[in-house]
Design a protein around this motif. Structure first.
Motif, PDB file in Angstrom:
ATOM      1  N   ALA A 173      -3.338   7.364  -2.136  1.00 23.41           N
ATOM      2  CA  ALA A 173      -2.531   7.153  -0.935  1.00 23.41           C
ATOM      3  C   ALA A 173      -1.972   5.733  -0.916  1.00 23.41           C
ATOM      4  CB  ALA A 173      -3.384   7.414   0.304  1.00 23.41           C
ATOM      5  N   HIS A 229       1.142   5.380  -3.030  1.00 21.84           N
ATOM      6  CA  HIS A 229       2.340   5.896  -2.355  1.00 21.84           C
ATOM      7  C   HIS A 229       2.795   4.939  -1.251  1.00 21.84           C
ATOM      8  CE1 HIS A 229       2.986   9.785  -4.251  1.00 21.84           C
ATOM      9  NE2 HIS A 229       1.673   9.947  -4.308  1.00 21.84           N
ATOM     10  N   GLN A 230       1.826   4.326  -0.555  1.00 24.77           N
ATOM     11  CA  GLN A 230       2.183   3.351   0.480  1.00 24.77           C
ATOM     12  C   GLN A 230       2.860   2.141  -0.141  1.00 24.77           C
ATOM     13  OE1 GLN A 230      -1.190   1.731   2.614  1.00 24.77           O
ATOM     14  NE2 GLN A 230       0.041   1.225   4.416  1.00 24.77           N
ATOM     15  N   ALA A 271       1.581   9.707   1.397  1.00 25.87           N
ATOM     16  CA  ALA A 271       0.379   8.885   1.583  1.00 25.87           C
ATOM     17  C   ALA A 271      -0.435   9.394   2.770  1.00 25.87           C
ATOM     18  CB  ALA A 271       0.761   7.432   1.787  1.00 25.87           C
TER      19      ALA A 271
END
Length: 398
Positions: free
Chosen positions: A200, A203-204, A226
């Protein structure tokens, strides 16, 4: 290299040295005093070459004389005899541990004789205590360069921040800080991609980078990915909400409030989310809700000039000009570059008939507005050039 002016700032000999006669025979003490008098005479006459032999004679007779050890080390340092300076500077700091300038010079000398670890340790100890700005900058710069050379980017960035705090407009240091933080960002990104490519947080991170390059659609998609992987990811609702709030698409802007509310549920102390909820409430004319949210934001971060500005705008709408003026004046003190704050304050002064103050705020508004416009153009041109470069690269046949 420290300037010659620093030499006289770190010389330790006093006009009338005090010695413990009980520690040395009288004839030996007389010999020491004679050498010291000659050394002082030569130093006052700007003849360090003649003072050095006299100080060498003193430390040979009395190795525990911190003044003589320190002065001899300083003189040898400024003759570029770093190897010769080190033992004397080290002896002075051993005998008198609070000689911070001497310890700073010791660290510089050690770095220049390739004793990197010890040099860093001595500069680390001395740096927080140095008060003469020019010498502190030179010592800090040497420590920063040493950290960079050994790959200690986090430590280098800490020193860069400290130097910028005392000289915020130093262009060389601003560039150094930019370079360091960029390298740290790249290092973190590469490490994340190698160790947790499907996390996650990855992706952030990608979302933030994409948003920075104005690819909002891809950024939003990565934020949502995320959230699917980790709904409790720290700060993500506020980041996504801010991106949605600033979108040009009405349907996306409408989704921002839900993200900020989710952020508050996850963390009631999320000051940014509280402020954004207040701004959204003010936009729809709900000034009570706006006042409550923005007041909470300001309580969480009492020096947030943006929160002061937004709350002042609400107070003006609620006909509480005096309170708004106090907030705007405080906001200008904290961040004088915010041209909107100057504009709002000028309007309040004009309404009160304080035309001199109003005119001063209008001048500040024009000054900082012009600076901001120029800065935005620079960033726009940089983005256009970057996009064109990427497009050209994609046209190259494989």
């Amino acid at each position: 290299m420290p300037s010659k002016a620093v030499l006289f700032a770190v010389i330790l000999c006093s006009a009338a040295p005090v010695f413990s006669i009980g520690q040395t025979p009288a004839n030996k003490q007389e010999e020491i005093n004679q050498h010291l008098r000659l050394a002082q005479q030569y130093l006052h006459g700007q003849r360090p070459d003649l003072a050095i032999p006299e100080l060498k004679a003193v430390v040979a007779l009395d190795p525990e004389n911190a003044d003589a050890q320190g002065n001899l080390g300083v003189l040898l340092f400024f003759r570029n005899d770093y190897a010769g300076a080190v033992p004397h500077l080290r002896a002075a700091t051993r005998l008198q541990p609070n000689l911070w300038k001497i310890q700073g010079l010791l660290g510089l000398a050690e770095l220049r004789t390739n004793d990197v670890r010890t040099g860093q340790q001595d500069l680390e100890a001395a740096f927080p205590h140095l008060t003469e700005e020019k010498f502190k900058f030179e010592a800090g710069r040497a420590l920063l360069d040493s950290y960079t050379a050994t790959g200690d980017l986090e430590k280098a960035a800490t020193i860069a921040s400290a130097l910028l705090a005392s000289d915020p407009t130093n262009t060389a240091m601003l560039y150094t800080a930019y370079h360091l933080y960029s390298d740290l960002s790249d290092k973190a990104m590469i490490t994340m991609a190698l160790t947790a490519p499907n996390s996650a947080q990855m992706h952030q991170l990608m979302a933030r980078e994409l948003a920075r390059h104005s690819d909002d659609t891809a950024a939003i998609a990565n934020y949502r990915e995320a959230l699917q992987l980790d709904p409790k990811l720290s700060g993500i609702h506020t980041e996504l909400g801010t991106l949605l709030f600033n979108s040009s698409e009405e349907n996306l802007r409408a989704q921002a409030e839900g993200e900020f509310k989710a952020a508050i549920l996850a963390n009631p102390d999320d000051e940014k989310a509280q402020l954004m909820l207040g701004i959204i409430a003010a936009k729809r004319g709900d000034y009570k809700a706006a006042y409550d949210s923005e007041s909470r934001a300001l309580n969480l971060q009492p020096d947030d000039s943006d929160a002061m500005l937004e709350l002042a705008k609400v107070l003006v709408s609620m006909h509480q000009d005096d309170k708004a003026q106090q907030l705007l004046e405080r906001a200008v003190e904290i961040d004088p570059t915010n041209y909107v704050t100057h504009y709002r304050l000028a309007a309040l002064y004009r309404r009160q008939g304080q035309m001199e103050k109003a005119n001063a705020e209008v001048a500040a508004y024009k000054k900082y507005k012009d600076m901001t416009d120029k800065l935005e153009k620079i960033f726009h041109d940089m983005r256009v050039a970057s996009n064109q470069k990427n497009a050209d690269a994609s046209d190259v046949p494989e």
